[in-house]
Enzyme design. Structure first.
Site, PDB file in Angstrom:
ATOM      1  N   ASP A 260      20.946  40.539  20.125  1.00 22.09           N
ATOM      2  CA  ASP A 260      19.492  40.326  20.224  1.00 22.09           C
ATOM      3  C   ASP A 260      19.267  39.001  20.935  1.00 22.09           C
ATOM      4  OD1 ASP A 260      18.480  42.527  18.243  1.00 22.09           O
ATOM      5  OD2 ASP A 260      20.058  41.465  17.165  1.00 22.09           O
TER       6      ASP A 260
ATOM      7  N   GLU B 205      19.807  43.569  23.561  1.00 21.58           N
ATOM      8  CA  GLU B 205      18.413  43.833  23.193  1.00 21.58           C
ATOM      9  C   GLU B 205      17.527  42.628  23.497  1.00 21.58           C
ATOM     10  OE1 GLU B 205      17.554  45.204  19.186  1.00 21.58           O
ATOM     11  OE2 GLU B 205      15.418  44.787  19.485  1.00 21.58           O
TER      12      GLU B 205
ATOM     13  N   HIS C 296      27.057  46.757  15.874  1.00 24.85           N
ATOM     14  CA  HIS C 296      25.686  46.261  15.802  1.00 24.85           C
ATOM     15  C   HIS C 296      25.627  44.784  15.421  1.00 24.85           C
ATOM     16  CE1 HIS C 296      21.680  46.177  13.511  1.00 24.85           C
ATOM     17  NE2 HIS C 296      21.353  46.393  14.764  1.00 24.85           N
TER      18      HIS C 296
ATOM     19  N   GLU D 230      26.514  45.045  20.267  1.00 23.06           N
ATOM     20  CA  GLU D 230      25.054  44.943  20.455  1.00 23.06           C
ATOM     21  C   GLU D 230      24.631  43.538  20.066  1.00 23.06           C
ATOM     22  OE1 GLU D 230      20.755  45.618  18.870  1.00 23.06           O
ATOM     23  OE2 GLU D 230      22.496  44.622  17.987  1.00 23.06           O
TER      24      GLU D 230
ATOM     25  N   HIS E 269      18.725  37.506  15.776  1.00 24.40           N
ATOM     26  CA  HIS E 269      17.894  38.688  15.513  1.00 24.40           C
ATOM     27  C   HIS E 269      16.465  38.371  15.095  1.00 24.40           C
ATOM     28  CE1 HIS E 269      16.156  41.943  13.072  1.00 24.40           C
ATOM     29  NE2 HIS E 269      16.742  42.733  13.963  1.00 24.40           N
TER      30      HIS E 269
HETATM   31  O1  G3P Z   1      20.401  48.537  18.473  1.00 22.33           O
HETATM   32  C1  G3P Z   1      19.557  49.048  17.508  1.00 22.33           C
HETATM   33  C2  G3P Z   1      19.056  48.057  16.530  1.00 22.33           C
HETATM   34  O2  G3P Z   1      19.555  46.791  16.814  1.00 22.33           O
HETATM   35  C3  G3P Z   1      17.600  47.984  16.428  1.00 22.33           C
HETATM   36  O3  G3P Z   1      17.176  47.298  15.283  1.00 22.33           O
HETATM   37  O4  G3P Z   1      16.242  45.387  14.103  1.00 22.33           O
HETATM   38  O5  G3P Z   1      18.687  45.669  14.226  1.00 22.33           O
HETATM   39  O6  G3P Z   1      17.424  44.978  16.231  1.00 22.33           O
HETATM   40  P1  G3P Z   1      17.397  45.764  14.961  1.00 22.33           P
HETATM   41 CA    CA Z   2      19.135  44.729  17.819  1.00 20.04          CA
END
Ligand code: G3P
Ligand code: CA
Length: 289
Positions: free
Chosen positions: A68, A149, A39, A66, A81
C-alpha cells in the site's frame, strides 16, 4: 474439490497467463492454479508492509507481494496501509502530541524514526516504514513481483503521477519489469489515471462492480480484484467474458483468503489469483484440495 473446479473451467484458466499480460509474464502462475500473492508481504509472519514482510514472502518461496502506497507531508512515497501511523508504529510514544497521527502530517524524516515492527513482535523491533524507493529496491533484490496499491489517493493529489515517475526512475517500466508489476486501487479514477499515464502497465480495480458495469471498468483495468466473500463462480465467469484494455480477458485476484476452506472456495470460483496474509496455508490448500 478444487481439482474438479479447475477441470470444469480448464479452457478459461489455461489461457490466463498469456491472455492477461500486456507485455510478458505479469500473471504467469502455474497453469490451472491461481497465483498466490503475499498480502502486505507475508503479513501473518512479519510486520505488514515492511521489508521484513517481503523478505519473509521470499523465504517462504513466494514471488508476488502486495503493498500500500501513501505520501508524507514533504512529498515522499511510503509503504503503509492505514492513513494513520498509529496502529503499525510507535508514533504515539515518539510524537505524543500529534494525534491523530496521519501519514500526510508527518515528514519522511519523522516517519523514519518510528518503529514499525515492535507492535507485531519484539523480534521485529527496529523495523522501519519503508519508502517506496527502498521497497522497490528490495523487491528487485528479492526477484519478486509487485501488486502495488495506490491507497487513499484522494488524500494525495498527483500520487499516481508521482508513483509512475518513481517506478520509471527505478527501472520498473521497461518491458521486463512490466511483466512483474500490477497497479491497483479501490479508487476507479486513480486506476484510470494510472492507465492513461502508462498504458502498458497492468492495472486492477479493487472492488466488485456489477456485471453491467464491467465493460466500463475494462476500458482502463486489466483485472477486477474483489473480496472473495462478494463473488461467485458466475461472477468470475462474467468478468472473464469481458475484454480488457490490452485486448485480453479480464482477470480476477480475490482477497483476503487466509484459510484452506476459503482458498478452496475462491479457487473453485475460477479466480486467477488469491491474495493472502498466509501464502503457505493457501499453497498447501491448493495442492491438497
Ligand atoms: O489487495 C487487496 C487488499 O489489499 C485490499 O484491502 O484494505 O488490505 O488494502 P486492504
Ligand atoms: Ca492493500
Amino acid at each position: 474439490m478444487y481439482a474438479r473446479a479447475v477441470a470444469a473451467t480448464a479452457t478459461a484458466i489455461l489461457g490466463t497467463a498469456a491472455l492477461l499480460s500486456p507485455t510478458s509474464d505479469a500473471l504467469a502462475g502455474e497453469v490451472g492454479e491461481p497465483t498466490v500473492v503475499a498480502h502486505r508481504g507475508a503479513s501473518a509472519y512479519a510486520p505488514e508492509n515492511t521489508l521484513a514482510s517481503i523478505d519473509k514472502a521470499a523465504q517462504l518461496g513466494f514471488s508476488w507481494v502486495e503493498n500500500d502506497v501513501q505520501r508524507t507531508r514533504d512529498g515522499q512515497l511510503v509503504v503503509i496501509h492505514d492513513d494513520s501511523l498509529r496502529r503499525t508504529t510507535n508514533v504515539e510514544d515518539v510524537f505524543p502530541g500529534r494525534a491523530p497521527w496521519k501519514v500526510k502530517d508527518f515528514t519522511a524524516a519523522e516517519i523514519a524514526r518510528l518503529d514499525a515492527g515492535g507492535w507485531f513482535s519484539p523480534a521485529y523491533a527496529g523495523t522501519r516504514v519503508p519508502t517506496l524507493k527502498q521497497y522497490m529496491r528490495r523487491v528487485e533484490h528479492n526477484h519478486e513481483k509487485l501488486l502495488l496499491e495506490v491507497k487513499n489517493p484522494k488524500l494525495y493529489p498527483g500520487i499516481e503521477q508521482q508513483t509512475v515517475r518513481l517506478l520509471g526512475n527505478e527501472g520498473w517500466l521497461d518491458r521486463r519489469h512490466l511483466g512483474r508489476l500490477i497497479v491497483q486501487s479501490f479508487d476507479a479514477d486513480s486506476v484510470r489515471t494510472v492507465h492513461k499515464l502508462k498504458p502498458a502497465l497492468t492495472t486492477a480495480y479493487l472492488g466488485t462492480p456489477s456485471v453491467a458495469q464491467l465493460r466500463q471498468y475494462a476500458r482502463f483495468s486489466d483485472l477486477i480484484n474483489p473480496s472473495y466473500g462478494s463473488i461467485s463462480a458466475r461472477y468470475v465467469s462474467a468478468v472473464h467474458a469481458v475484454t480488457g484494455p490490452h485486448g485480453r480477458r479480464l482477470g480476477v485476484f480475490a482477497w483476503t483468503v487466509d484459510d484452506a476452506a476459503s482458498a478452496w472456495k475462491a479457487a473453485g470460483y475460477g479466480v486467477d489469483g488469491l491474495i493472502t496474509n498466509r501464502p503457505d496455508v493457501v499453497r498447501t490448500a491448493l495442492s491438497t484440495g
